[in-house]
Design a protein around this motif. Structure first.
Motif, short mmCIF file in Angstrom:
data_model
loop_
_atom_site.label_atom_id
_atom_site.label_comp_id
_atom_site.label_asym_id
_atom_site.label_seq_id
_atom_site.Cartn_x
_atom_site.Cartn_y
_atom_site.Cartn_z
N ALA A 195 0.62 -1.44 -0.11
CA ALA A 195 0.13 0.35 -0.22
C ALA A 195 0.73 1.24 -0.26
O ALA A 195 0.86 2.26 -1.12
N SER A 196 1.80 0.92 0.98
CA SER A 196 3.20 2.35 0.62
C SER A 196 3.23 2.48 -0.24
O SER A 196 3.39 3.71 -1.31
N VAL A 201 4.14 5.23 -5.75
CA VAL A 201 3.95 4.95 -7.69
C VAL A 201 3.09 5.95 -7.97
O VAL A 201 3.53 6.37 -8.60
N GLU A 202 1.79 6.43 -7.24
CA GLU A 202 0.51 6.53 -7.92
C GLU A 202 0.87 8.49 -8.19
O GLU A 202 0.54 9.45 -9.18
N MET A 243 14.31 4.86 -11.78
CA MET A 243 13.73 4.37 -13.31
C MET A 243 12.27 4.19 -13.09
O MET A 243 11.87 4.49 -14.12
N ILE A 244 11.65 4.15 -11.77
CA ILE A 244 9.78 3.94 -11.99
C ILE A 244 9.98 5.22 -12.21
O ILE A 244 8.70 5.00 -13.09
N LEU A 255 -1.37 6.73 -14.01
CA LEU A 255 -1.02 4.64 -13.95
C LEU A 255 -1.99 4.84 -12.10
O LEU A 255 -2.35 5.89 -11.15
N ALA A 256 -2.88 3.34 -12.50
CA ALA A 256 -3.67 3.66 -11.13
C ALA A 256 -2.97 1.75 -10.97
O ALA A 256 -2.54 0.94 -11.52
N ALA A 257 -3.18 1.57 -9.92
CA ALA A 257 -2.25 0.89 -9.11
C ALA A 257 -3.64 -0.10 -8.14
O ALA A 257 -4.08 0.31 -7.19
N GLU A 258 -4.14 -1.55 -8.40
CA GLU A 258 -4.88 -1.96 -8.22
C GLU A 258 -4.45 -3.14 -7.26
O GLU A 258 -3.98 -4.49 -7.76
#
Length: 313
Positions: A195-196, A201-202, A243-244, A255-258
């Protein structure tokens, strides 16, 4: 002859009257999830696993069931032999693969995550370690250490003597133990760390990433020559974080992370501008990410829409 289509693999199994399978096929279907799990842990490829199981069934239906004492053991033996044949072919195929090769991710049910032994055995981290074994070592390790198959049964499956199998099992166990994660994080701890990582990233938060990544973190990305991916593993928190964040910044994308569960472990499904970009699994130790495994090759993303049932029994 009519067909019955298996809900998990999509493979079609013939039936005698369209509603009732013959005894051999019925027995095969009873043990199907176990056989899938055994072969997948040996191969790491769904397509090759399904092909090996199809070959297993074709041989199984020719067997005189009256002569079979233990159907489960007999089926595992056939499936192991088919998996070994494919492992040797896959080794040559992987040598020509573009960039790093990662196992194919599977969307798994919550009960897989609750089974600690099963979840570890199909985790990306452990399956990558298994990639460093020889085909026979991998088969012996999976059958003995994961499924607790007896040495005599394993010997019959791999074509070795029980004494030789014991030696192979000892060698493979020592090899894996030296490379597997020493401190396995709980699912709750992994979810919290992810989650962190997700928030960092988002929001393209470089410092947030540095805070959650271990100093010696390794990022492995698999694009298979179809999607862009790092040609070699990237090591170090600074390099991985830059890099990210740098890649996202240049692309000017949304960008979305699920959160999801892949191979029995918490993971992230990443979408770019609303479209699935890939699956990222992680290894977490001491509340830090020590390994990131990013599968972008679309050919390997066929099993993230519906759950794949896995079992050790």
């Amino acid at each position: 002859m009519n067909e019955r289509r298996d809900a998990t693999t999509g493979a079609a199994w013939p039936t005698a009257d369209g509603s009732r399978t013959d005894p051999a096929t019925e027995a095969f279907l009873v043990h199907h999830n176990l056989l899938f799990t055994v072969v997948y842990e040996m191969l790491g490829s769904v397509a090759d696993t399904e092909d090996a199981l199809q070959e297993t069934w074709l041989r199984w239906v020719k067997v005189d069931l009256g002569q079979v004492v233990d159907q489960r053991a007999y089926l595992v033996r056939i499936a192991t032999r088919r998996a070994l044949d494919r492992l040797r072919v896959m080794k040559r195929r992987k040598e020509a693969y573009v960039g790093p090769w990662l196992p194919e991710p599977l969307l798994t049910a919550p009960d897989v995550a609750e089974d600690v032994e099963l979840a570890e055995s199909v985790s990306m981290a452990l399956m990558l370690v298994l990639e460093t074994l020889s085909p026979t070592e991998r088969a012996v390790f999976v059958l003995r250490e994961v499924f607790d198959v007896g040495y005599d049964e394993i010997a019959a499956a791999v074509g070795k003597t029980p004494a030789t199998v014991r030696q192979i099992a000892h060698r493979a166990r020592r090899h894996v133990d030296a490379r597997r994660p020493r401190e396995a994080a709980s699912p709750d701890e992994t979810r919290a760390v992810l989650a962190s990582f997700q928030r960092a990233v988002e929001t393209r938060d470089l410092q947030g990433l540095l805070d959650v990544l271990a100093p010696d973190v390794v990022l492995i990305s698999d694009g298979g020559g179809v999607r862009r991916a790092a040609p070699q593993p990237i090591t170090g928190a600074g390099k991985v974080a830059r890099m990210i964040v740098g890649g996202l910044g240049k692309a000017r994308i949304t960008l979305a992370a699920e959160p999801t569960v892949v191979n029995g472990n918490p993971a992230l499904l990443l979408r770019v501008d609303g479209d699935i970009d890939g699956v990222m699994a992680a290894r977490v130790e001491h509340a830090r990410v020590t390994g990131l495994y990013y599968v972008r090759n679309p050919r390997k993303l066929t099993r993230i829409a519906s759950e794949t049932p896995l079992t050790l029994r």
